[in-house]
Design an enzyme around this catalytic site. Structure first.
Site, short mmCIF file in Angstrom:
data_model
loop_
_atom_site.label_atom_id
_atom_site.label_comp_id
_atom_site.label_asym_id
_atom_site.label_seq_id
_atom_site.Cartn_x
_atom_site.Cartn_y
_atom_site.Cartn_z
N SER A 160 2.61 -12.32 24.54
CA SER A 160 2.42 -11.52 22.93
C SER A 160 3.20 -12.72 22.17
O SER A 160 3.89 -11.98 21.04
CB SER A 160 3.36 -10.30 23.46
OG SER A 160 4.67 -10.93 24.37
N ASN B 84 13.29 -6.58 29.72
CA ASN B 84 12.63 -4.70 29.58
C ASN B 84 13.66 -4.13 28.15
O ASN B 84 13.23 -3.51 27.29
CB ASN B 84 12.89 -3.40 30.73
CG ASN B 84 11.46 -4.19 31.83
OD1 ASN B 84 10.74 -5.10 31.48
ND2 ASN B 84 11.50 -3.53 32.69
N THR C 223 -7.36 22.87 -9.92
CA THR C 223 -7.65 22.99 -8.62
C THR C 223 -9.15 22.58 -8.20
O THR C 223 -9.46 22.60 -8.60
CB THR C 223 -7.41 24.71 -8.42
OG1 THR C 223 -8.08 25.59 -8.43
CG2 THR C 223 -5.65 25.04 -8.42
N HIS C 224 -9.10 22.15 -7.20
CA HIS C 224 -11.21 22.65 -6.28
C HIS C 224 -11.57 21.58 -7.20
O HIS C 224 -12.21 21.45 -7.37
CB HIS C 224 -12.01 23.68 -6.29
CG HIS C 224 -11.15 24.33 -5.55
ND1 HIS C 224 -10.91 24.59 -4.09
CD2 HIS C 224 -10.39 25.07 -6.10
CE1 HIS C 224 -10.74 25.82 -3.88
NE2 HIS C 224 -10.10 26.39 -4.52
N SER D 210 -16.98 -7.37 -11.57
CA SER D 210 -17.75 -7.76 -11.12
C SER D 210 -17.94 -9.18 -11.38
O SER D 210 -18.34 -9.91 -12.53
CB SER D 210 -19.00 -7.01 -12.05
OG SER D 210 -20.05 -7.19 -11.31
N LYS E 149 -17.68 -5.13 -16.31
CA LYS E 149 -16.50 -4.26 -15.38
C LYS E 149 -15.29 -4.49 -15.47
O LYS E 149 -14.50 -5.65 -15.19
CB LYS E 149 -17.34 -4.85 -13.78
CG LYS E 149 -18.49 -3.74 -14.05
CD LYS E 149 -18.73 -2.41 -14.02
CE LYS E 149 -17.97 -1.61 -13.60
NZ LYS E 149 -18.67 -1.97 -12.02
N ASN F 267 -12.81 -2.81 -12.37
CA ASN F 267 -12.99 -2.13 -11.54
C ASN F 267 -11.46 -1.61 -11.22
O ASN F 267 -10.57 -3.00 -10.49
CB ASN F 267 -13.64 -2.75 -10.33
CG ASN F 267 -14.25 -3.01 -11.16
OD1 ASN F 267 -15.52 -2.13 -11.58
ND2 ASN F 267 -15.47 -4.15 -10.03
N GLU G 49 -8.11 0.94 -4.64
CA GLU G 49 -9.20 1.07 -4.57
C GLU G 49 -8.54 1.21 -2.83
O GLU G 49 -8.51 1.64 -1.58
CB GLU G 49 -10.53 0.88 -4.25
CG GLU G 49 -10.71 1.82 -5.16
CD GLU G 49 -12.69 0.52 -6.14
OE1 GLU G 49 -12.86 1.31 -7.00
OE2 GLU G 49 -12.35 -0.25 -5.72
N GLN H 244 3.61 -3.74 26.24
CA GLN H 244 3.25 -4.76 24.98
C GLN H 244 2.60 -4.14 23.74
O GLN H 244 2.38 -5.44 22.98
CB GLN H 244 2.71 -5.63 25.54
CG GLN H 244 2.59 -7.16 24.73
CD GLN H 244 2.37 -8.34 25.93
OE1 GLN H 244 3.75 -9.08 26.90
NE2 GLN H 244 1.64 -9.17 25.74
#
Length: 492
Positions: free
Chosen positions: A24, A109, A154-155, A276, A282, A284, A289, A321
């Protein structure tokens, strides 16, 4: 020297593949500093209880100070975890007759459970500070845009006009509940399992209350079996983080959509955009995202933790663990996401003219027109709904003659004779007057939004002070721990 853990009971050592499978140490980097603090507190307590001599504890503590200064990379990484690697390094420095006494009355422990809680509370405090910050950013935006018109949805369809301030306050409030959850969660994380030993406590006359105090825990987890075997505090933290990340993805999705050519509501700072490799025009919204996508880390970690902990018998099992890497990954992702989201929001350009133009597209004032017919013409809302619904089929914005015609078709009588005037229609179709009429608590009315901002700022200040006080109390307790360490080492 030989493996200090395996040399008694076991004759052979694992091969390289088994060691890689079971170790670990990679995840344990997160708890190196916490492990040293636990060793400090446990050693101080053992000394005060007369379980080890002060001369030995002075050497142990001095050795631990050196191990901390050397860092985790100086440890022997052939051991299966940080605890044994650290103890082995201590024994290399001060000898087994002294260093081998540190682990008296303790197990890995309860040690690892304590270390995880120590580190996790530190991360939670940082997360709470970041939640305070992003909420302050949203409040700042709201304060600047109390009269910036925009369409509400809405929607994902134009519904009613609202303001950017109203919209930002909605996100702020959701993140406020996340802060409340984080504070509540912290209280259950900040409990000490130290002294539970393997699971059945210890025959040494230890003082659990003293180690709780030295490590700035609020409470002791009383039952020793529960103390070492429970990881519900990880599940709870992962759940809080999942809520935060889901709320952040809602912001991220809007930033992506709003920055598209079809919307053009906002423009993200170049700092949070990319271009891009083939299309030079572009810009972006990659960062937004990625923020939206990184919610998968949080929800995935939560599911992984639930699955790992499901059906485990009492008390400690090595399955646990596998739990800790998931919480560290989740915490790291969430805290970075909070900082990035705050940066995107604070630096984005808001295109107020486009927002205002779109605020009435799609007959968003229809609800207020229906309400006006109810108030002024004394007709049932459902009838007004039908009249305005018929008007919504028109391509142009209705005027009083259109409303009168629809009213006669449906009611069989004149709405003008019932009191409707051209001024009433004009006011009903004005988006800002729509908003100003909505002055109930939580509505978009600019004055009410101002009141809401003031209330939240006051509340946020209280929460910020609460987080700072928690942090201050922990710092004070750990400073006292180091004072005890220094007192025991000054003659060595």
């Amino acid at each position: 020297m030989s493996d200090i853990l395996r040399r008694g009971r076991l004759e052979s050592v694992p091969d390289e593949e088994i060691m890689e499978y079971t170790t670990s140490l990679k995840a344990d980097r997160w708890i190196f500093d916490a492990d040293i603090l636990v060793d400090f507190a446990h050693t101080v307590m053992l000394t005060e209880q007369g379980i080890i001599k002060q001369s030995d504890s002075g050497s142990i503590l001095k050795g631990l100070l050196q191990v901390r200064e050397e860092g985790i990379d100086r440890l022997d990484h052939s051991y299966e975890d940080i605890h044994i690697a650290l103890e082995a390094r201590l024994i290399d420095l001060v000898g087994e007759d002294v260093g081998g006494r540190m682990h008296s009355g303790r197990s890995r422990n309860d040690e690892v459970a304590t270390c995880i809680r120590l580190r996790l509370r530190e991360e939670l405090l940082g997360m709470m500070e970041e939640l305070v910050h992003i909420r302050a950013v949203l409040l700042e935006l709201a304060g600047k845009h109390r009269e910036t018109l925009m369409p509400g949805y809405t929607h994902l369809q134009h519904a009613q006009p609202t303001t950017m301030a109203h919209h930002m306050m909605a996100h702020q409030q959701a993140l406020g509940r996340d802060l409340e959850r984080a504070i509540d969660c912290f209280a259950r994380v900040n409990r000490s399992p130290l002294g539970a030993a393997a699971f059945a406590s210890t025959g040494f006359s230890i003082n659990r209350e003293r180690t709780r105090e030295l490590l700035a825990f609020n409470e002791i987890i009383e039952n020793s079996m529960d103390a070492v075997s429970s990881r519900d505090f990880l599940i709870e933290t992962a759940s809080v983080i999942s809520c935060i990340m889901i709320n952040l993805t809602r912001i991220a999705e809007e930033l992506v959509v709003w920055s598209s050519t079809e919307f053009s509501f906002i423009e993200l700072s170049d700092q949070y955009a990319s271009t891009s490799s083939i299309m030079p025009q572009k810009k972006n919204p990659d960062t937004a995202e990625l923020l939206r996508g990184k919610s998968g880390v949080a929800t995935g970690s939560l599911i992984a933790l639930l699955t790992i902990c499901k059906g485990l018998p009492l008390s400690y099992n090595r399955d646990l663990q596998e739990a800790t890497p998931h919480i560290w990954n989740s915490v790291l992702t969430c805290r970075a996401s909070l900082r990035v989201a705050a940066g995107m929001l604070a630096s984005m350009k808001i295109n107020e003219d486009i927002l205002a133009e779109q605020s009435t597209t799609g007959f968003t004032t229809a609800t207020e027109l229906a309400d006006t017919l109810v108030r002024e013409c004394d007709i049932p809302f459902r009838t007004a709904h039908q009249i305005v619904g018929q008007l919504a089929r028109m391509e142009n914005e209705p005027d009083i003659s259109d409303i009168e015609t629809a009213g006669k078709d449906i009611l069989g009588e004149s709405l003008i004779k019932r009191g409707l005037t051209e001024q009433m229609v004009k006011e009903a179709l004005d988006p800002m007057l729509n908003i100003k009429r909505r002055n109930n608590i939580g509505g978009p009315n600019p004055e009410e939004i101002g009141n809401s901002i003031a209330r939240v700022r006051e509340q946020l200040l209280v929460e910020e002070r609460k987080v700072a006080k928690i942090s201050e109390n922990i710092d004070d307790a750990l400073a006292n721990l180091m004072k005890s360490v220094n007192e025991f080492t000054k003659d060595n």
